[in-house]
Design an enzyme around this catalytic site. Structure first.
Site, PDB file in Angstrom:
ATOM      1  NE  ARG A   1     134.130 -35.662   3.040  1.00 17.20           N
ATOM      2  CZ  ARG A   1     133.990 -34.659   2.168  1.00 17.20           C
ATOM      3  NH1 ARG A   1     133.527 -34.899   0.967  1.00 17.20           N
ATOM      4  NH2 ARG A   1     134.275 -33.430   2.520  1.00 17.20           N
TER       5      ARG A   1
ATOM      6  CD  GLU B   1     131.256 -40.289  -0.466  1.00 13.09           C
ATOM      7  OE1 GLU B   1     130.561 -40.429  -1.481  1.00 13.09           O
ATOM      8  OE2 GLU B   1     131.953 -39.283  -0.250  1.00 13.09           O
TER       9      GLU B   1
ATOM     10  NE  ARG C   1     132.760 -37.107  -9.595  1.00 16.51           N
ATOM     11  CZ  ARG C   1     131.935 -36.102  -9.865  1.00 16.51           C
ATOM     12  NH1 ARG C   1     132.418 -34.955 -10.280  1.00 16.51           N
ATOM     13  NH2 ARG C   1     130.642 -36.235  -9.720  1.00 16.51           N
ATOM     14  CG  HIS C   2     134.128 -40.560  -5.085  1.00 20.43           C
ATOM     15  ND1 HIS C   2     133.455 -40.594  -6.279  1.00 20.43           N
ATOM     16  CD2 HIS C   2     133.429 -39.719  -4.277  1.00 20.43           C
ATOM     17  CE1 HIS C   2     132.373 -39.824  -6.203  1.00 20.43           C
ATOM     18  NE2 HIS C   2     132.336 -39.277  -4.997  1.00 20.43           N
TER      19      HIS C   2
ATOM     20  CD  GLU D   1     131.857 -30.675  -5.608  1.00 19.67           C
ATOM     21  OE1 GLU D   1     131.328 -31.768  -5.433  1.00 19.67           O
ATOM     22  OE2 GLU D   1     132.686 -30.182  -4.825  1.00 19.67           O
TER      23      GLU D   1
ATOM     24  CB  SER E   1     130.781 -28.136  -2.109  1.00 17.26           C
ATOM     25  OG  SER E   1     129.391 -28.099  -2.110  1.00 17.26           O
TER      26      SER E   1
ATOM     27  NE  ARG F   1     136.411 -34.987  -6.619  1.00 12.48           N
ATOM     28  CZ  ARG F   1     135.122 -35.084  -6.365  1.00 12.48           C
ATOM     29  NH1 ARG F   1     134.326 -34.041  -6.566  1.00 12.48           N
ATOM     30  NH2 ARG F   1     134.610 -36.200  -5.892  1.00 12.48           N
TER      31      ARG F   1
END
Lengths: 533, 533
Positions: free
Chosen positions: A305, A307, A313-314, A456, A459, A507
């Site tokens: 990712r 991002e 948490r990323h 989370e 998903s 996670r």
């Protein structure tokens, strides 16, 4: 006299003649000079070159182990198995020097093997010389050594070691791999309990970047040894539980020709004369495996990712535990399968990894992870109602913000006493185009998230398996359907209804243990600012 | 009369009133028009709208399964479990239409579930109308259907199906997911035995690009279903065997900051404002895990090679089964561990995957894989001698060319009757800088390759664990040591001697089964010319 003792102590060991001892001492000295370790070299000078040292052949720097001989007669004992050696004579142990301190005629050395430690003693006498004690006291921390020793029971527990009922009387000691004298971090500091009060009030801690920059050292702490063994356990449980349910493992490509979801947050790869992308999820391929009759599949692999999120948490690269499953009539067949898989993972960790959980708890505050069986399932609308009751203003079709997600976790914990729950029926508007709308209420969808301690970790959804409807929904989302033609095409040759989800492995481990940062559960984490080691 | 029968047949099924039947027929028709399938629409016109069709409610296109209701009372039977249903009344089966042929008042339909097939019959009578037979005969191949049926034993084996002792008498049939009428390839063609003579002499085959372009269809053949289940078995065996030996699973980053080996054959990734690379091997990280006290580790994950090699055995992305292990004195401790792991994998495949091996053998010529226990170990020099005896000119320090590698495999097979062997002690000159030289002969090294059917599937070695010596060897190879400083640094804090290796998963499966192309064992292969699907 001395000769005899040496012969006994050296059965199957280094040559014992004085000539050989000198030769070895010379080689050792050469190695020391190479390694630039002045302390050891000094000890060596006092020892090896001094023919008066009756222990000269019983210690030193070992030659580089280059597989010259097999020494298969030499039996090594692991620390947790030492108890069986009490009163049984000499044996060998390989481990690290955790600490070493020479004091007069004695050296106390703590030997470490992974998370186990044992106290070792060298005392000047018939077997050990003062030079040998000095040598042992000067071995840099974290060096790997071989010792030959006897195990002796102790009357009082040794509190500073994991092996508390015995100590080792060392008769030979050789350095196999010498550590630098100056370490960028001390294992003791890196292992210090987070909430412990330091007697001297120094509160020495090792900050995260120092840890990650020197990960090879940092990973040696008992908590880290335990975290990554437990992480291996999560993967093993995930796979074994699903295999038992009839799932087949698949492997999906990481290099893909088109960015899966509109091209945002995707890493670009140069692929020969072309460009390609790194997969943000194996979803398309899992779905293709379902369309290809594999019925139930899972895959464990890297997910990327791009991002620029610098949060606790990323990660830009993480391990995805992904699964996909055909169902007969209702996606809850899948939802329950995933929920039960989590329950089984939690039970497996609790029952098979209690030692690891305890080890992590020695350093970090670990609250036991609570779960219900079967797991709690709430509708998104119920979650919104709970938040509103708690005074939060949030829209019916508004996604959960991170603070609201966490608050809801606390509300659920207070009401249901569980750290794991499933939120079902998310608003259609906030889910991807391929999500199946709820047939009974167009505002919602057949999709779900799963949470651990209010964050989370999965998903998922029923995916649209009918090409025409998929096109309709893609257009509704403003997606250029020519760009996803291959994806849509996969469903044109008969595809069963199916649902699935993706789990972030790091996670799960972070939240199961109640840790505060995902970098603690990624062995070599990647984030926008970290690409090394 | 008809009403009663419908009520019986429809217990727990579609609504049975005429109104409901019409409504369903209307929805079905709409779906058909959407799907653009004229044949089914015609059948529907004859059926659903014709109130005189006494079977109208017993067939048709099902509504899209959107999880409206759970129908949990409806029990489905899997094909391999059908025998237990003989003489037991009605039950449901979901599967694909493998073939369907209506002939007068009967329709013979072969239903397929993964690799299993069963013959189904619809015959006009009290329950089934001629319209229903016509409908069934027109369902496009590969569509997914639900049937309600009874199982009836047959006196003569049905040779064309895997379930040979029974057939199903269908009473209801609904299309769950309709396939396109025109398929880009026929499953029967894609499944045809390679050496079979076609009765009509057409010898229809499906070429590899057509297969890969339409992988969702191609993967449905019995051979492919078996190949990828066996592949999952290889991974499972690899992990379970190593876990039992005390190995810990780790995960290593795929995005790395520096190209591991000089920058050749590496894919570049744009990483935010910087550049990064895709890992060509997890080796450095496995070694760091060893230096970090994990002792024995393995990892299963994507490996990337930017080689423009368009051969039968090269992929640009493949799954690496990698392991690394600390040893005491001799790298043969590791060599034997790896060798025994292979033996255990071969035994596991032979014992637990015989059905899959047989299924692949139905289409491809599969010679049973032969292995010795313990595995055969030859020195490189012995291999060279065997080649020379066979008239091949090859230098002492020359690497094996692909033809020589294959020839040596044949020579070894002829002499030792094994398809697996280990070649030890490769010349130092042809191995990477971090390979430990042979202490007894400077021309050779402590490195090895392992072969299956004459092709390399593992490369490994004892690695140099002493930083000073690593620098010396790197310089000898002309490597800029500042670029590998982080790698060298990993060994400065004490590192045990260690060795390991990397296995190409797809190659293992290809060669175990004796297949001719690695694209047959990669679910979604990547090569210089293929990035899709």
């Amino acid at each position: 006299m001395v000769e005899d003792k040496e012969n006994t102590a050296n059965a199957g060991q280094e040559p014992v003649s004085k000539k050989a001892a000198k030769k070895q001492a010379k080689a050792a000295k050469k190695a020391e000079l190479k390694a630039g370790n002045a302390a050891a070299a000094a000890a060596d000078e006092a020892a090896g070159d001094n023919a008066a040292d009756h222990a000269a052949a019983r210690y030193g720097l070992s030659e580089m182990i280059q597989s010259k001989d097999k020494r298969s007669e030499r039996e090594f004992v692991l620390l947790p198995e030492l108890n069986a050696q009490i009163g049984k004579g000499l044996f060998w142990v390989r481990g690290r020097v955790h600490t070493s301190r020479a004091k007069g005629k004695q050296c106390f050395l703590i030997l470490r093997q992974q998370s186990s430690t044992v106290q070792c003693i060298l005392a000047v006498g018939d077997i050990i010389s003062k030079e040998m004690v000095k040598f042992a006291g000067n071995i840099p921390k974290e060096s790997i050594i071989d010792i030959q020793a006897k195990a002796v029971a102790v009357p009082n527990k040794i509190e500073s070691c994991t092996e508390q009922s015995l100590e080792l009387f060392v008769e030979q000691i050789f350095v196999i791999s010498q550590a630098k004298a100056q370490l960028p971090l001390q294992i003791e500091d890196a292992s210090r309990p987070e909430n412990a009060d330091d007697a001297e009030g120094l509160n020495i801690r090792v900050n995260q970047d120092t840890r990650l920059d020197n990960r090879v050292l940092d990973l040696r702490t008992p908590a880290n040894q335990a975290i990554f063994r437990l992480e291996a356990g999560v993967c093993r449980l995930f796979r074994d539980i699903l295999s038992d349910k009839g799932f087949t493992e698949i492997h999906t490509p990481k290099i893909i020709s088109a960015a899966s979801e509109g091209g945002a947050n995707v890493f670009t790869v140069s692929y020969f004369k072309d460009s390609a992308y790194l997969a943000q999820s194996p979803q398309l391929y899992k779905q293709m495996a379902i369309a290809a009759d594999f019925d139930k599949v899972y895959t464990v692999g890297a997910v990327f990712r791009a991002e620029d999120s610098n949060t606790h948490r990323h990660l830009t690269e993480f391990v995805g535990l992904d699964l996909e499953m055909a169902f007969k009539y209702h996606y809850h067949e899948v939802l329950h399968t995933i929920g039960n898989t989590f329950t089984a993972i939690f039970k497996g960790l609790r029952d098979k990894y209690s030692r690891e959980i305890e080890a992590v708890g020695q350093q970090y505050k670990v609250e036991p992870f609570k779960f219900l069986e079967p797991p709690l399932i709430l509708n998104f609308a119920d979650g919104v109602a709970m938040l509103r009751e708690a005074g939060i203003e949030t829209g019916d079709e508004e996604d959960l913000s991170t603070p609201n997600e966490k608050l809801l976790g606390r509300l659920v914990k207070a009401k249901y006493d569980t750290d794991f729950y499933i939120l079902d029926k998310f608003p259609l508007a906030i889910r991807p185009f391929y999500t199946m709308p709820d047939p009974n209420n167009p505002m919602y969808s057949n999709s779900y998230d799963m949470f651990m301690r209010g964050e989370e970790i999965l998903s998922g959804a029923q995916r649209i398996h009918v090409p025409e409807y998929l096109i309709e929904r893609a257009k509704h989302h403003g997606i250029d359907t020519t760009k996803i033609a291959a994806y849509i095409e996969s469903f044109r040759y008969g595809c069963p209804p199916h649902a699935g989800g993706g789990i972030g492995m790091e996670r799960v481990v972070m939240l199961y243990l109640g840790l505060d940062n995902i970098r603690k559960t990624s062995m070599f984490p990647r984030d926008p600012k970290r690409l090394t080691p």
